[in-house]
Design a protein around this motif. Sequence first.
Motif, PDB file in Angstrom:
ATOM      1  N   VAL A   7       0.830  -1.203   0.000  1.00 20.98           N
ATOM      2  CA  VAL A   7       0.000   0.000   0.000  1.00 20.98           C
ATOM      3  C   VAL A   7       0.862   1.250   0.000  1.00 20.98           C
ATOM      4  O   VAL A   7       0.652   2.174  -0.794  1.00 20.98           O
ATOM      5  N   SER A   8       1.880   1.275   0.880  1.00 22.06           N
ATOM      6  CA  SER A   8       2.696   2.484   0.952  1.00 22.06           C
ATOM      7  C   SER A   8       3.403   2.737  -0.380  1.00 22.06           C
ATOM      8  O   SER A   8       3.607   3.889  -0.768  1.00 22.06           O
ATOM      9  N   THR A   9       3.758   1.669  -1.085  1.00 21.64           N
ATOM     10  CA  THR A   9       4.397   1.870  -2.382  1.00 21.64           C
ATOM     11  C   THR A   9       3.443   2.533  -3.362  1.00 21.64           C
ATOM     12  O   THR A   9       3.835   3.426  -4.116  1.00 21.64           O
ATOM     13  N   GLN A  10       2.174   2.089  -3.352  1.00 21.64           N
ATOM     14  CA  GLN A  10       1.191   2.738  -4.243  1.00 21.64           C
ATOM     15  C   GLN A  10       1.090   4.224  -3.925  1.00 21.64           C
ATOM     16  O   GLN A  10       1.024   5.058  -4.824  1.00 21.64           O
ATOM     17  N   ILE A  11       1.076   4.535  -2.621  1.00 21.98           N
ATOM     18  CA  ILE A  11       0.949   5.939  -2.222  1.00 21.98           C
ATOM     19  C   ILE A  11       2.107   6.752  -2.779  1.00 21.98           C
ATOM     20  O   ILE A  11       1.925   7.802  -3.378  1.00 21.98           O
ATOM     21  N   PHE A  12       3.315   6.255  -2.574  1.00 24.56           N
ATOM     22  CA  PHE A  12       4.474   7.020  -3.017  1.00 24.56           C
ATOM     23  C   PHE A  12       4.527   7.101  -4.537  1.00 24.56           C
ATOM     24  O   PHE A  12       4.950   8.111  -5.090  1.00 24.56           O
ATOM     25  N   TYR A  13       4.109   6.051  -5.204  1.00 22.81           N
ATOM     26  CA  TYR A  13       4.075   6.100  -6.669  1.00 22.81           C
ATOM     27  C   TYR A  13       3.144   7.224  -7.125  1.00 22.81           C
ATOM     28  O   TYR A  13       3.440   7.962  -8.062  1.00 22.81           O
ATOM     29  N   TRP A  14       2.050   7.337  -6.419  1.00 20.42           N
ATOM     30  CA  TRP A  14       1.066   8.389  -6.719  1.00 20.42           C
ATOM     31  C   TRP A  14       1.640   9.767  -6.416  1.00 20.42           C
ATOM     32  O   TRP A  14       1.534  10.691  -7.210  1.00 20.42           O
TER      33      TRP A  14
END
Lengths: 297, 317
Positions: free
Chosen positions: B140-147
């Motif tokens: 989840v945190s990776t998706q956030i940072f990608y965003w």
Amino acid sequence: MATVVTDAPPASHRRGATARARSGRRLTPRKVVLALAAYAIAMIFVLPYAEMIIAALRPPRELLDRGYLPKHVDWSNFTSIWKTGFKDNLGASLKVAGGGTLLVLLVAMPAAYYTARRRFRGRAAFLLLVLATQMFQPAAMLVGIQREFISFNLPSPLLSLILVNAGFNLAFAVWILNAYFSSIPAELEEAAMVDGTSRLGALGRITLPLALPGIVTALIFTFIGAWNELLVALTLTLGAPDRQRPLTVGINNYIGQYSIDWGHLFAGSVIATLPVIALFALIEGKVVGGLTAGSIK
Amino acid sequence: MTATGTSTGRRVVSPRIGRRGSGLAYLLILPAVVVLVGVTGWPLYKIIMLSLQRQDSGKFALFHSAGTTPFVGLRNFTRVLSDSAFWTVLERTLVFTVLNVGLSLALGMGVALLLNRVSKWARVILVAVLLFVWAVPSTVSTQIFYWLFSNQYGVVNWLLDRVPGVHMRGHDWFADPHQGLAVVTAVVVWGAVPLIAISLHAGITQIPRDVLEAARVDGASPWQAFTRVTLPFLRPLLIILMTLSVIWDFGVFNQIWFMRNGHPEPGYQTVGIYMYSEGVGSSHYNTGATIGVLMMVCLLGVMVFYIRQLFRIGDAE
């Protein structure tokens, strides 16, 4: 962030001489600066997550808007996601993480308790085995794991994943539980037994409640580890139908080669965080103590 | 056990019980051993065998060749080790690991020290936030940072663009693997700091106050007190945290995998990703197993260090 945090020790160094009077309740500049730093860091940590929730609630048209808060709140991402197979992925993740955690506790507690209480032949060998496997990474052994479970031919990849997650988290659980059980004096149990309780009664009423922080720590670690696990899940569900894939694999469905379904991706991510947060909230106070038990007396 | 033991009699009683109950010992420990050996031991044996066998690619080999593939000694190893791609990947992984472990520990220590100095309210809020961040899955945190770092919608580009003289509109952070891996580092550190900070904070609270007080009375500056009292006291905990961080960051997979939408380019390959794409991704299982064995060898040194440290702590107890 880097500047704020790394400033902390030198700042105390500079002001150390003048701030000796910190015992008082007065609001010194030093206290204010430190408190502000703490709140700033808390913000830095929580803002990205807030951004995700906001993005999940944005109507698709407003996705490009620069305003921090969306003009309209749109819950449709959270409702329509249940029609995308997300439910099955969530169920698969719950089964894998729940099953793995249960297996770990069932297997680790007796072993940890006995090694903490008794010296027996093979005890050191057992502890060494536990430690060595703690260093094993699923990543390094992926091909072997894949071979193994192909030859097991279990009816569902979820069963394989329960076993793998239990296996790779067991070492930590045994170690932390062992530290906990060791710290509880055996005399306590014996006293209870002198007072007429059975051995199991003493275990249930004295030892397990005292070891609860350790049990909780082991539980949290295993659950989060299994909930997060991607690599083995990716490999073992390669040919499996979509509904047998845990969230970490299933969430890739929202990521296309050329476009990303941000709304569903973030709604799904928010939901994926909830079980872990709920688990944390339930047992919050127990974790901090549990962490250091094995390392610092 | 018969309930004869008083607190003083225990030492006399337990050896006898221990001997008599040794059957019970193995009964209680056996399940753990079976799971450990079954789930981690067998694959280890398997990758060692596979790494010594001839490269048999393809799905067919995966399902059907059981022990019929000829052994070729160390030929797989010489092939992997003579491939310059492997060394590039290994070097990248080592740099990544050192940077991430160093940053995580330094920031974690900073936050821990801060936690021990602020008022109760600030501490409770910060600890709650840290626990929360720790609970957020890395996927989840990776998706956030990608965003956050995405070129069109990303808030980071938007913020940087507002700084006078900086033009970041539409900047693609992932075109250059170095910048992309810097973003990965941000995610990894963001996720790693909470555990480290909370553990170190708990460790610092256990430092006897009079020791720090004595250091202060003896004229030690706060910096000296930190390096001479706090650090030595935290050493066992730091070593454990460092070792675990090294193992986690060396085998980093999720963050890079998701940051590149499941298709990491060569410039993003660390050992874990390289092993997956060489081994499972392209069905070169023997090569994958060989890389896996090499990964294990790399971590062996760290392991020995860690085990020695843990046993030393165990002895002290």
